[in-house]
Design an enzyme around this catalytic site. Structure first.
Site, PDB file in Angstrom:
ATOM      1  N   LYS A 145       0.820  -1.190   0.000  1.00 39.15           N
ATOM      2  CA  LYS A 145       0.000   0.000   0.000  1.00 39.15           C
ATOM      3  C   LYS A 145       0.872   1.264   0.000  1.00 39.15           C
ATOM      4  O   LYS A 145       2.039   1.148   0.343  1.00 39.15           O
ATOM      5  CB  LYS A 145      -0.915   0.003   1.224  1.00 39.15           C
ATOM      6  CG  LYS A 145      -0.109  -0.012   2.556  1.00 39.15           C
ATOM      7  CD  LYS A 145      -0.707   0.777   3.638  1.00 39.15           C
ATOM      8  CE  LYS A 145      -0.407   2.225   3.614  1.00 39.15           C
ATOM      9  NZ  LYS A 145       0.849   2.686   4.227  1.00 39.15           N
ATOM     10  N   LYS A 179      -1.634  -7.624  12.704  1.00 35.29           N
ATOM     11  CA  LYS A 179      -1.358  -7.404  14.133  1.00 35.29           C
ATOM     12  C   LYS A 179      -2.261  -8.321  14.961  1.00 35.29           C
ATOM     13  O   LYS A 179      -3.442  -8.460  14.660  1.00 35.29           O
ATOM     14  CB  LYS A 179      -1.598  -5.933  14.499  1.00 35.29           C
ATOM     15  CG  LYS A 179      -0.563  -4.994  13.859  1.00 35.29           C
ATOM     16  CD  LYS A 179      -0.677  -3.597  14.381  1.00 35.29           C
ATOM     17  CE  LYS A 179       0.162  -2.625  13.574  1.00 35.29           C
ATOM     18  NZ  LYS A 179       1.541  -2.447  14.024  1.00 35.29           N
ATOM     19  N   HIS A 237      -5.214   1.485   6.624  1.00 30.72           N
ATOM     20  CA  HIS A 237      -5.219   0.938   7.984  1.00 30.72           C
ATOM     21  C   HIS A 237      -6.487   1.322   8.760  1.00 30.72           C
ATOM     22  O   HIS A 237      -7.153   0.474   9.348  1.00 30.72           O
ATOM     23  CB  HIS A 237      -4.014   1.440   8.783  1.00 30.72           C
ATOM     24  CG  HIS A 237      -2.686   1.158   8.145  1.00 30.72           C
ATOM     25  ND1 HIS A 237      -2.430   0.013   7.436  1.00 30.72           N
ATOM     26  CD2 HIS A 237      -1.527   1.863   8.122  1.00 30.72           C
ATOM     27  CE1 HIS A 237      -1.176   0.036   7.000  1.00 30.72           C
ATOM     28  NE2 HIS A 237      -0.614   1.151   7.400  1.00 30.72           N
ATOM     29  N   LYS A 335       1.247  12.109  12.710  1.00 30.96           N
ATOM     30  CA  LYS A 335       2.669  11.914  13.029  1.00 30.96           C
ATOM     31  C   LYS A 335       3.084  12.973  14.034  1.00 30.96           C
ATOM     32  O   LYS A 335       2.460  14.018  14.146  1.00 30.96           O
ATOM     33  CB  LYS A 335       3.507  12.037  11.760  1.00 30.96           C
ATOM     34  CG  LYS A 335       3.198  10.934  10.756  1.00 30.96           C
ATOM     35  CD  LYS A 335       4.436  10.490  10.018  1.00 30.96           C
ATOM     36  CE  LYS A 335       4.144   9.379   9.030  1.00 30.96           C
ATOM     37  NZ  LYS A 335       4.291   8.037   9.595  1.00 30.96           N
TER      38      LYS A 335
HETATM   39  C1  BG6 Z   1       2.808   2.488   7.300  1.00 29.32           C
HETATM   40  C2  BG6 Z   1       2.872   3.938   6.950  1.00 29.32           C
HETATM   41  O1  BG6 Z   1       1.868   1.827   6.494  1.00 29.32           O
HETATM   42  O2  BG6 Z   1       2.423   2.350   8.669  1.00 29.32           O
HETATM   43  C3  BG6 Z   1       3.829   4.688   7.858  1.00 29.32           C
HETATM   44  O3  BG6 Z   1       3.299   4.085   5.594  1.00 29.32           O
HETATM   45  C4  BG6 Z   1       3.479   4.437   9.301  1.00 29.32           C
HETATM   46  O4  BG6 Z   1       3.824   6.077   7.581  1.00 29.32           O
HETATM   47  C5  BG6 Z   1       3.328   2.945   9.577  1.00 29.32           C
HETATM   48  O5  BG6 Z   1       4.509   4.995  10.098  1.00 29.32           O
HETATM   49  C6  BG6 Z   1       2.787   2.705  10.965  1.00 29.32           C
HETATM   50  O6  BG6 Z   1       2.843   1.334  11.247  1.00 29.32           O
HETATM   51  P1  BG6 Z   1       3.007   0.820  12.754  1.00 29.32           P
HETATM   52  O7  BG6 Z   1       2.853  -0.651  12.634  1.00 29.32           O
HETATM   53  O8  BG6 Z   1       4.354   1.265  13.206  1.00 29.32           O
HETATM   54  O9  BG6 Z   1       1.911   1.489  13.521  1.00 29.32           O
END
Ligand code: BG6
Length: 485
Positions: A145, A179, A237, A335
């Site tokens: 993705k 997860k 997500h 972020k």
């Molecule tokens: C990724 C995004 O799909 O997921 C990132 O491209 C993000 O920007 C990451 O930091 C977050 O994943 P996790 O598992 O660390 O929450």
């Protein structure tokens, strides 16, 4: 243990491969999941010294995994599986034929092509695989993705790949679905009799789905500035989590049944159009601030140029169906927020009648917090009488299920789980083309309306919980965000 297979990773020495795919495969090696004959092909434009590359991978994996998890003999058997191939995807030359011949040594094996590449190269790559007779009936392709930039470009990419692979051989990866807690959500909902009767708008006041990150750009400037939080996190997500929370029980835990139910949720998402974006969405961009006592630069400083890209989004969404009528779903991601935390919070309605008088204290509504990270677990917040008090005083107390305490050897590596699923040809944790399409169909108009209505990108300090307007989005409904903790 898996069946015999070959996995071919395009972008084999890239960031994703080093950070996620190779550690995931190595963990499977350590756990004894990989068939002894399985091979791993790492493809990159230039391969120089193979021994040096192996040493680099070894160092990388040792740093990622704990020392005592990496016995030398296991590393040797993992290293023996690896074959490097230099290949320029955009050039048709004899190296494609070379790869084809290597794979043809075991025509009967399952083959996984993992495209860890920019999506603009997916079509060409699949075409070349086809032209060199590498796609067999046992072949599958894995796509990362975000698939495209909007609905139209995603459709183009899906059609290009679809010319060479049938839909049931296409694995669109969304690592959130790998997860443990996300899968546990299905266990919670469908393996327990006590939640389902309450899982609807009669008993639930609202739902929050929030993924807050502490990290900033992490060097992915070009990619991120094109994508922004909406494409990077919400389109995939967050909407996948929303589907799993809101879907009807599938008739069995199989890919098609689950996908059918998720599609119905996406179809029922109420569109947010035109000026509605102003009352239903907030977008923000971080500026310099303090994170855990340390000053960090703002987005534009990290980027080194001007930009309107959002690093934060909050949305008030509705699902127009019988179960969820009148229940807002507040979605949030950003972020450089105060804490790294991913949570689904189910907020129940207050009790029908309060039998306690004012001296018992405030009667909070029940809350179920499903925490995906950092400490995976669930917490049910219930009201109880304070002990050792003569008078009736109420207090909110948590019922905790910490997965780390309950299950030994908890190892939540989403990529490990998902790669094993690809190898085992299990599609249940992967998105169907129609899901991705409907997700874009909901997200695109919001982004278009932001641009048309001149919706501002609000600054927020790094280390905060986002722009004030995000808190206000809930306050105006007399609600507030569950901010980790
Ligand atoms: C990724 C995004 O799909 O997921 C990132 O491209 C993000 O920007 C990451 O930091 C977050 O994943 P996790 O598992 O660390 O929450």
């Amino acid at each position: 243990m898996t069946q015999e297979f070959d996995i071919v990773i395009f972008g084999g020495l890239g960031d994703l491969s080093l950070r996620k795919l190779l550690p995931a495969l190595y963990r499977s090696e350590l756990a004894g999941h990989l068939h002894p004959e399985a091979r791993i092909f790492l493809l990159a434009r230039t391969i120089n010294d193979q021994q040096k590359l192996l040493a680099k991978i070894n160092k990388w994996l040792t740093n990622q995994l704990k020392e005592n998890e990496c016995p030398e003999e296991k590393w040797q058997s993992f290293a023996n599986r690896i074959q490097f191939c230099s290949l320029d995807i955009t050039k048709i030359d004899e190296r494609w034929q070379g790869l084809s011949e290597c794979l043809a040594q075991h025509p009967e094996r399952d083959r996984v092509f993992y495209l860890s590449l920019p999506p603009s190269l997916y079509g060409t790559t699949c075409e070349n695989l086809n032209n060199h007779n590498m796609i067999s009936a046992q072949s599958r392709v894995v796509l990362e993705k975000p698939l495209g930039y909007d609905q139209e470009s995603a459709n183009d990419i899906n059609s290009q790949v679809g010319r060479f692979f049938p839909e049931d051989a296409i694995f669109r990866i969304d690592h959130y679905l790998g997860k443990e807690t996300v899968q546990n959500l299905m266990a919670l909902r469908f393996a327990n009799a006590m939640f389902e009767p309450l899982w609807n708008g009669r008993h639930i006041d609202h739902v929050q789905i929030s993924i807050s990150e502490e990290v900033g750009l992490e060097g992915r400037t070009a990619f991120y500035d094109q994508a922004g939080a909406m494409r990077d996190m919400v389109q995939n997500h967050i909407l996948q989590l929303l589907c799993l929370v809101a879907m009807e029980p599938p008739n069995q835990l199989q890919a098609n049944s689950i996908r059918t139910e998720k599609l119905k949720v996406l179809q029922a998402l109420r569109p947010i159009n035109g000026f509605e974006v102003q009352s239903h969405t907030v977008r923000g961009q971080y500026v310099e601030g303090l994170m855990r006592g340390k000053s960090v630069p703002g987005y534009l400083d990290e980027l080194g140029s001007d930009s309107n890209t959002e690093t934060f989004v909050a949305i008030k969404a509705h699902i127009d169906n019988w179960r969820w009528a009148g229940v807002p779903f507040y979605l949030r991601t950003g972020k450089r927020l105060k804490e790294r935390c991913a949570e689904i919070v189910i907020n129940f309605k207050p009790v029908a009648h309060n039998v306690f008088d004012g001296s018992a204290g405030h009667l909070s509504s029940n809350q179920l917090v499903i925490r995906l990270q950092p400490d995976e677990g669930m917490q049910m917040k219930v009201m109880a009488k304070e002990l050792n008090k003569f008078e009736m005083r109420l207090q909110e107390v948590p019922l905790n299920l910490s997965f780390a305490d309950t299950f030994e050897n908890i190892r939540s590596d989403a990529y490990q789980r998902l790669l094993l699923n690809v190898i085992e040809n299990d599609l249940s944790l992967f998105a169907h083309r129609d899901e991705a399409d409907l997700a874009w169909a909901w997200v695109d108009p919001i982004m278009n309306a932001w641009n048309k209505c001149g919706s501002p990108v609000l600054p927020y300090e790094a280390g905060s919980w986002g722009p004030d307007a995000s808190a206000a989005l809930l306050h105006s409904d007399k609600r507030s965000w569950h901010n980790g903790g």
